[in-house]
Design a protein around this motif. Sequence first.
Motif, short mmCIF file in Angstrom:
data_model
loop_
_atom_site.label_atom_id
_atom_site.label_comp_id
_atom_site.label_asym_id
_atom_site.label_seq_id
_atom_site.Cartn_x
_atom_site.Cartn_y
_atom_site.Cartn_z
N PHE A 162 0.60 -1.06 0.19
CA PHE A 162 -0.07 0.06 0.16
C PHE A 162 0.61 1.63 0.01
CE2 PHE A 162 -1.69 -3.69 1.55
CZ PHE A 162 -3.72 -3.41 1.23
N ASP A 163 2.27 1.52 0.54
CA ASP A 163 2.62 2.43 0.99
C ASP A 163 3.48 2.93 -0.99
OD1 ASP A 163 4.93 4.27 1.79
OD2 ASP A 163 5.98 2.45 0.90
N LEU A 164 4.19 1.23 -1.25
CA LEU A 164 4.59 1.48 -2.49
C LEU A 164 3.59 2.34 -4.04
CD1 LEU A 164 5.39 -2.09 -4.16
CD2 LEU A 164 3.90 -0.65 -5.52
N ILE A 165 1.93 1.71 -3.46
CA ILE A 165 1.22 2.14 -4.42
C ILE A 165 0.52 3.39 -3.90
CG2 ILE A 165 -1.22 2.12 -4.83
CD1 ILE A 165 -1.64 -0.31 -4.44
N ALA A 166 0.90 4.10 -2.78
CA ALA A 166 1.15 5.68 -2.57
C ALA A 166 1.55 6.27 -2.77
CB ALA A 166 0.21 5.91 -1.31
N ARG A 167 2.65 6.11 -2.70
CA ARG A 167 3.78 6.31 -3.44
C ARG A 167 4.40 6.30 -4.64
NH1 ARG A 167 9.17 5.32 0.11
NH2 ARG A 167 10.00 5.67 -1.21
N TYR A 168 3.77 5.76 -5.33
CA TYR A 168 4.32 5.58 -6.88
C TYR A 168 3.52 5.57 -7.77
CZ TYR A 168 9.14 4.32 -4.85
OH TYR A 168 10.35 4.35 -4.00
N PHE A 169 2.12 5.45 -7.06
CA PHE A 169 1.19 5.21 -8.50
C PHE A 169 -0.10 5.77 -7.81
CE2 PHE A 169 2.75 1.31 -8.92
CZ PHE A 169 4.26 1.77 -9.83
N ALA A 170 -0.48 6.52 -6.94
CA ALA A 170 -1.79 7.36 -6.73
C ALA A 170 -1.38 8.87 -7.35
CB ALA A 170 -1.69 7.35 -5.40
N PRO A 171 -0.25 9.49 -6.99
CA PRO A 171 0.48 10.28 -7.84
C PRO A 171 0.23 10.89 -8.88
CG PRO A 171 2.48 10.26 -6.81
CD PRO A 171 1.44 8.10 -6.38
N LEU A 172 -0.33 9.45 -9.90
CA LEU A 172 -0.15 9.45 -11.13
C LEU A 172 -1.93 9.53 -11.44
CD1 LEU A 172 3.09 8.60 -11.19
CD2 LEU A 172 2.22 7.02 -13.02
N ASP A 173 -2.53 9.76 -10.44
CA ASP A 173 -4.37 9.31 -10.99
C ASP A 173 -4.47 10.81 -10.97
OD1 ASP A 173 -7.04 9.30 -10.08
OD2 ASP A 173 -7.16 8.19 -8.99
N HIS A 174 -4.82 11.87 -11.64
CA HIS A 174 -5.77 12.85 -12.27
C HIS A 174 -6.93 13.36 -12.39
CE1 HIS A 174 -0.46 13.42 -12.48
NE2 HIS A 174 -1.18 12.69 -13.57
N ALA A 175 -7.39 12.73 -10.99
CA ALA A 175 -9.28 12.90 -11.95
C ALA A 175 -9.59 13.81 -12.01
CB ALA A 175 -9.41 13.13 -10.00
#
Length: 317
Positions: free
Chosen positions: A5-18
């Motif tokens: 979950f840390d990995l998703i939050a750090r590297y992939f959640a920022p690529l979600d531009h709603a």
Amino acid sequence: MPGEFDLIARYFAPLDHANSSIRCGIGDDAAVIACTHPMAITMDTLVEGIHFLPEDPPQTLGHKALAVNLSDLAAMGAKPFAYLLALTLPKIDHEWLAFFSRGLSALADQYGISLIGGDTTSGPLTITITALGHVHEDRYLRRDTAKPGDDIYVTGVLGAAAMWLKAVNEGVALSADVLATCESAYRTPNPQVAFGLALVGHIHACIDVSDGLVSDLGHILKASQVGARVDVGALPLSPALSVLSRDAAQQLALSGGDDYVLCLTAPKSARETIQALAQRCQVRVTRIGEVTDKADALVLERDGHHLDWSLHGWDHF
Ligand code: ADP
Ligand code: MG
């Protein structure tokens, strides 16, 4: 996987531009999108050792994993708007992940598209992306609509990515600048999204060339129940192929994979339109042959003579 979950939050959640059509992105059990248009959906997997080399840099892998999917949307005449990422990793390597997500987001930002979800698991390095694109109501590009008498075109140049693999695997010597061109063709292909969109309504059939021109044009022929005559001398060869003999260069251009250009068929009346659209999109487009009524027969010609070449593109099995 600990740290998932840390990995998703750090590297992939920022690529979600709603945006307004994405009601719910990364972070819930599923993404929710509001659809006002029909959608094109595609998925492509890259497996280490098959679709990329273990030494390929993570930043270019991020680019390529998305680019191959955008190339499929381009071939449908779809406008990309979101994608999902399924990532299988042998271990958590923060440096690798940072570069991978940078490559992914740089290409995604070019198209203004958002990462809306995915899955993260452990195992042999495998990258799967699902890309979503909007299409015009019943107006998109297909493989099964080529007509006898159509011109056949291909965009860009052929063979540079295959030449990179030849240089790596067979030690073919290339000058530094040619090697750099081949490397970027292989590692950071440029999907022809704008041209695919521009072609909607003007052409009959389209496919993206990922497994080699003979193989991918073959899919159009089979689906459309037509044949083709291709003038091998007209193929837009990458200048990198000039170190090969004429036959070897043309054969590599016909059968080598990883070009990610478009192959299309269009009525002769569309010639001027196609050139104008290509100019507008700053894409090179070359007329390479003609669709015939001989179902599934691909005839290769050069200087008016039939070539007795038996060529195959990439096939996994
Ligand atoms: P679940 O267990 O409910 O399937 P996950 O724990 O797999 O959910 O994922 C949590 C959230 O993170 C989900 O919204 C999922 O879409 C997202 N996600 C998981 N992996 C990735 C990834 N590699 N890239 C983008 N989003 C991801
Ligand atoms: Mg999960």
